[in-house]
Write a protein that holds these residues in place. Structure first.
Motif, mmCIF file in Angstrom:
data_model
loop_
_atom_site.group_PDB
_atom_site.id
_atom_site.type_symbol
_atom_site.label_atom_id
_atom_site.label_comp_id
_atom_site.label_asym_id
_atom_site.label_seq_id
_atom_site.Cartn_x
_atom_site.Cartn_y
_atom_site.Cartn_z
ATOM 1 N N LEU A 414 0.793 -1.144 0.063
ATOM 2 C CA LEU A 414 0.072 -0.188 0.020
ATOM 3 C C LEU A 414 0.930 1.393 0.125
ATOM 4 O O LEU A 414 0.520 2.049 -0.745
ATOM 5 N N ALA A 415 1.923 1.131 0.667
ATOM 6 C CA ALA A 415 3.034 2.101 0.750
ATOM 7 C C ALA A 415 3.381 2.690 -0.661
ATOM 8 O O ALA A 415 3.679 3.695 -1.093
ATOM 9 N N GLY A 416 3.902 1.704 -1.283
ATOM 10 C CA GLY A 416 4.314 1.768 -2.837
ATOM 11 C C GLY A 416 3.264 2.020 -3.608
ATOM 12 O O GLY A 416 3.541 2.919 -4.690
ATOM 13 N N PHE A 417 2.310 1.735 -3.601
ATOM 14 C CA PHE A 417 1.123 2.050 -4.418
ATOM 15 C C PHE A 417 0.796 3.609 -4.374
ATOM 16 O O PHE A 417 0.797 4.427 -5.114
ATOM 17 N N ALA A 418 0.749 3.989 -3.199
ATOM 18 C CA ALA A 418 0.552 5.328 -2.501
ATOM 19 C C ALA A 418 1.532 6.314 -3.165
ATOM 20 O O ALA A 418 1.209 7.323 -3.552
#
Length: 436
Positions: A414-418
């Motif tokens: 999720l941190a990467g997608f964000a």
């Protein structure tokens, strides 16, 4: 189907690319713990080669998951399909009763990733994501020191992934992950979801809450093509003999990244000759193209910033033009710091000191000290250690500190997608936006 009490864990292989075969080799290293009993792959050459390698019976070789019998053939599946069908194939395997060892990234988008997590929870299935770097001695030793509180509470995690220029050219300029349009994944998530996972892991018990990034494709463009370059290295390039990106140099003379480069010749069913390799690079092999004139559109440099729920921060620098590939880490806590290099297989731990010196310093070597059976495998020796822990989990044993649950793996993704969304939209993106 066997049970833990009466023999090794039976597994099926789904999508038999390089990663799946690497993990499956655990069955050859520890046949008393894991056994490969079936293979699923649409490519008949790969399917037969892997079947011969692992002694899979002819009636256990399948083209599609849908061809599997209704009765389970094993306890678990190793899913190494392409990124864009990870969720689709995983859901089908979960419904058929299999626990999963799932190659990263989990998904190419947050929505389907959360769908997979919900369904795995509903079915009570075990899904372990292949974050193999957690199991590399270098990173697991750092995590052990953090968990023991040796540098206090983590304040910031600064990481860097320096992708060697030949690796970048092979995978992210000429190769399979060169274009987000064709592969569905950004440079950040295709190359560094490992690192985003490590960042979240090191920052625990804090969890990431928002992220952003900046970066672009600036180097591997036609505007930067040197004078005398052509469309293909071995066809119309006048500077091929002195170009560091020469396909002949990288794939034939240095014999690097051959798994990808000679994929177009797999139909031969045997190792290609040197002349066959050269002819392939001259004609339709995508790895024979000029790096300055490919259809790549992913970034070749990126800087990521992450904020955690306790106020700590994380940063990742990702660049694709390094002379020597490496991953580095610098973690600062409230009582000290850890600085290390994966390539060097060592880190330095410094702690505040109230004595005559400002700090104490300990150099920690993490070169594997076992019998070497894992050290020869990739990702800093983490590949087969990952599988060892997966088998341990399925057998009801206590996993190591490195083992990740699907819920745990979701945070780094999720941190990467964000961060990638933040790069495109020029803003900080709250992870809560993606969870919903």
């Amino acid at each position: 189907m066997n049970s833990p009490a009466n023999g090794p864990i039976d597994v099926i292989l789904v999508g038999v690319g390089h990663r799946t075969v690497t993990y499956a080799r655990y069955a050859q290293t520890r046949p008393d713990e894991m056994r490969v009993v079936a293979v699923v792959d649409p490519d008949p050459v790969r399917r037969e080669q892997v079947s011969e390698q692992f002694g899979i019976a002819e009636d256990r070789r399948y083209e599609w998951i849908a061809d599997l019998p209704a009765e389970q053939l094993g306890r678990a599946a190793i899913n190494g399909t392409m990124d864009d069908i990870h969720v689709e194939t995983s859901l089908e395997l979960l419904e058929r009763g299999y626990d999963l060892l799932l190659e990263k990234p989990i998904s190419l988008e947050a929505a389907t990733m959360m769908q997979l997590q919900r369904r795995a929870d509903e079915l009570g299935r075990t899904v372990v994501v292949c974050h193999v770097l957690r199991h590399a001695p270098f990173y697991s030793a750092i995590k052990e020191r953090l968990a023991a509180g040796e540098i206090g509470e983590v304040v910031t995690v600064d990481m860097a992934e320096m992708v060697a220029y030949d690796h970048m050219a092979t995978s992210y300029v000429r190769g399979r992950w060169r274009s987000e349009e064709s592969c569905g994944s950004s440079f950040l998530m295709a190359k560094s979801c490992h690192d985003m996972d490590l960042m979240s892991w090191f920052a625990q018990p804090a969890a990431p809450v928002k992220a952003t990034s900046t970066g672009a494709r600036k180097f591997f463009t036609e505007q930067n093509a040197p004078e005398g370059s052509g469309s293909r290295c071995l066809v119309d390039c006048q500077i091929e003999s002195t170009c560091p990106f020469s396909a002949r140099r990288i794939h034939v003379e240095q014999n690097r990244h051959t798994f990808y480069a000679w994929e177009p010749l797999e139909h031969l069913g045997r190792p290609p000759t040197t002349e066959e390799k050269l002819e392939s690079l001259r004609t339709d092999n995508p790895y024979g193209r000029c790096v300055w004139r490919c259809d790549n559109d992913v970034a070749d440099r990126q800087s990521v910033a992450v904020e955690f729920d306790n106020g700590s921060t994380g940063n990742l620098t990702l660049v694709g033009t390094a002379a020597k590939g490496d991953r580095t880490v610098h973690i600062v806590g409230t009582r000290g710091e850890i600085i290390g290099s994966l390539h060097e297989q060592s880190f330095v731990l410094r702690r505040f000191d109230a004595g005559p010196q400002p700090y104490t310093e300990e150099v920690v070597s993490t070169v594997p000290v076992d019998d070497g059976q894992y050290a020869s495998h990739g990702h800093g020796g983490g590949d087969l250690r990952l599988v060892e822990d997966f088998v341990k989990v399925l057998n009801g044993g206590t996993p190591t500190l490195s083992t990740t649950s699907l819920a745990d793996s979701v945070n780094g993704h999720l941190a990467g997608f964000a961060a990638e969304q933040g790069r495109l939209e020029g803003r900080w993106v709250e992870l809560s936006e993606l969870r919903s």
